[in-house]
Design a protein around this motif. Structure first.
Motif, short mmCIF file in Angstrom:
data_model
loop_
_atom_site.label_atom_id
_atom_site.label_comp_id
_atom_site.label_asym_id
_atom_site.label_seq_id
_atom_site.Cartn_x
_atom_site.Cartn_y
_atom_site.Cartn_z
N LYS A 261 0.10 1.95 -7.47
CA LYS A 261 -0.08 0.55 -7.16
C LYS A 261 -0.60 0.38 -5.73
CE LYS A 261 2.34 -3.89 -7.12
NZ LYS A 261 3.64 -4.58 -7.33
N ASP A 262 -1.60 -0.50 -5.56
CA ASP A 262 -2.23 -0.79 -4.26
C ASP A 262 -2.94 0.43 -3.66
OD1 ASP A 262 -1.30 -3.43 -4.33
OD2 ASP A 262 0.61 -2.87 -3.41
N THR B 101 -6.74 0.05 -2.37
CA THR B 101 -7.06 -0.77 -1.20
C THR B 101 -6.52 -0.16 0.09
OG1 THR B 101 -5.08 -2.13 -1.64
CG2 THR B 101 -7.20 -2.92 -2.51
N THR B 102 -6.11 1.10 0.05
CA THR B 102 -5.69 1.76 1.28
C THR B 102 -6.92 2.07 2.14
OG1 THR B 102 -5.84 3.96 0.27
CG2 THR B 102 -3.72 2.81 0.12
N ARG C 287 -5.80 -7.29 2.83
CA ARG C 287 -5.00 -6.94 1.65
C ARG C 287 -4.09 -8.08 1.23
NH1 ARG C 287 -2.51 -1.01 2.25
NH2 ARG C 287 -2.05 -1.45 0.05
N GLN C 288 -3.59 -8.84 2.22
CA GLN C 288 -2.75 -9.99 1.89
C GLN C 288 -3.54 -11.05 1.13
OE1 GLN C 288 -1.20 -11.17 5.69
NE2 GLN C 288 0.62 -9.86 5.52
N TYR D 131 -4.13 -9.85 -2.38
CA TYR D 131 -2.91 -9.98 -3.18
C TYR D 131 -2.72 -11.42 -3.65
CZ TYR D 131 2.05 -10.20 -4.33
OH TYR D 131 3.23 -10.43 -4.97
N GLN E 177 -5.29 -12.33 -6.31
CA GLN E 177 -5.06 -11.70 -7.61
C GLN E 177 -3.96 -12.40 -8.42
OE1 GLN E 177 -4.48 -7.59 -6.37
NE2 GLN E 177 -6.34 -7.03 -7.44
N ASP F 186 -3.19 -4.62 -10.34
CA ASP F 186 -2.23 -4.04 -9.39
C ASP F 186 -2.91 -3.21 -8.30
OD1 ASP F 186 -3.05 -1.85 -10.80
OD2 ASP F 186 -1.04 -1.17 -11.36
N SER F 187 -4.22 -3.35 -8.19
CA SER F 187 -5.00 -2.69 -7.12
C SER F 187 -4.89 -1.16 -7.17
CB SER F 187 -4.57 -3.18 -5.74
OG SER F 187 -4.78 -4.57 -5.61
N SER F 188 -4.71 -0.61 -8.36
CA SER F 188 -4.65 0.84 -8.49
C SER F 188 -5.98 1.44 -8.91
CB SER F 188 -3.57 1.24 -9.50
OG SER F 188 -3.89 0.74 -10.79
#
Length: 282
Positions: free
Chosen positions: A137-138, A141-142, A217-218, A221, A224, A240-242
């Motif tokens: 998850k996420d 977007t790292t 990223r906020q 989120y 989404q 879930d940004s995966s």
């Protein structure tokens, strides 16, 4: 039957089903023709004799001569057939699977001309996707993965026939630029008024200051959480940004050229992405 059975090694399920059903169908047909049909024919009365016409006599005589020739020269015929197989086997090694639907049209065809104009003025008319699965998850977007996706897009831009690509990185850069521009302008007060900035400062990006990515990223989120058309990032990022999606626009129309580009994507993904991240063109 053997020809259709070979389709069972195809990766596309629909093609495999076609090969299986066709092979079974022809097997059943063969059994019926060699067993049931002769048995039924023995039970039917013979058709009445018909007087042969002059044309049928000539045809029967010609076929009889062919049969006589085949029996008399059967050994040379078999040898000649065996010799013809040699260039055929060599030709098999020269076969290349390819399809280029644009080339079905003439060079002055409106379809082909429109394809060329769109490719030059707007971007490629053909496109394929690259699915990047971080597995968590996420993870897509790292900062690290965004940097690797940016590198992949830069590499794609250098390949022949690739016009442009769009990914979550482009959206993040746009959002980051908007946030920084608004921050440099002083933002808006409670009344909605935007004050005039006192000092002009250069806009920085999250590539230079990774901590800025937190605000991006906020916003992603929060966006989404919107349903339907409200989710701006739905085309390039899953819920879930995966998993991230890179849309590649290309002017390549030959399937072999597109396959070559896909192989280059797989090679780059293997060399520049962590082993737990899958990079799959589709």
């Amino acid at each position: 039957i053997v020809g259709f059975v070979t389709l069972l090694v195809n990766r596309i399920g629909t093609i495999r089903a076609l090969g299986l059903y066709a092979a079974v169908g022809f097997a059943c047909l063969t059994v019926v023709v060699l067993t049931l049909m002769p048995a039924v024919l023995t039970l039917l009365p013979l058709p009445p004799r018909r007087v042969a016409t002059k044309g049928s006599d000539h045809l029967a005589a010609m076929l009889a001569q062919v049969g006589h020739f085949d029996r008399q020269y059967r050994v040379p015929i078999m040898v000649a057939a065996a010799l013809l197989i040699i260039p055929c086997v060599w030709g098999i090694t020269r076969i290349r699977a390819d399809s280029n639907f644009v080339q079905y049209f003439k060079k002055n065809s409106p379809v082909r001309r429109a394809n060329e104009i769109i490719g030059e003025k707007i971007g490629g008319t053909q496109n394929f996707d690259i699915i990047i699965n971080s597995g968590k998850k996420d993870g897509a977007t790292t900062f690290d993965l965004l940097k690797r996706i940016k590198g992949l897009q830069t590499h794609l831009a250098a390949l022949p026939g690739i016009d442009q690509s769009i990914s979550i990185v482009d959206f993040c850069e746009l959002v980051d630029r908007s946030i920084e521009t608004n921050a440099r302008a002083g933002g808006s007060d409670e009344a909605g008024n935007t004050p005039t900035p006192q000092v002009a400062t250069p806009i920085t990006t999250f590539w230079e200051h990774p901590e800025q990515l937190r605000g991006v990223r906020q916003l992603i989120y929060l966006n989404q959480r919107q349903r339907g058309s409200g989710n701006t990032f739905a085309a390039v990022l899953n819920s879930d940004s995966s998993v991230a999606r890179v849309v590649v626009r290309t002017r390549l129309t030959s399937s072999s050229d597109i396959v070559h580009a896909a192989e280059e994507v797989r090679r780059y993904g293997k060399d520049h992405f962590p082993p737990e991240v899958t990079v799959r063109p589709t």
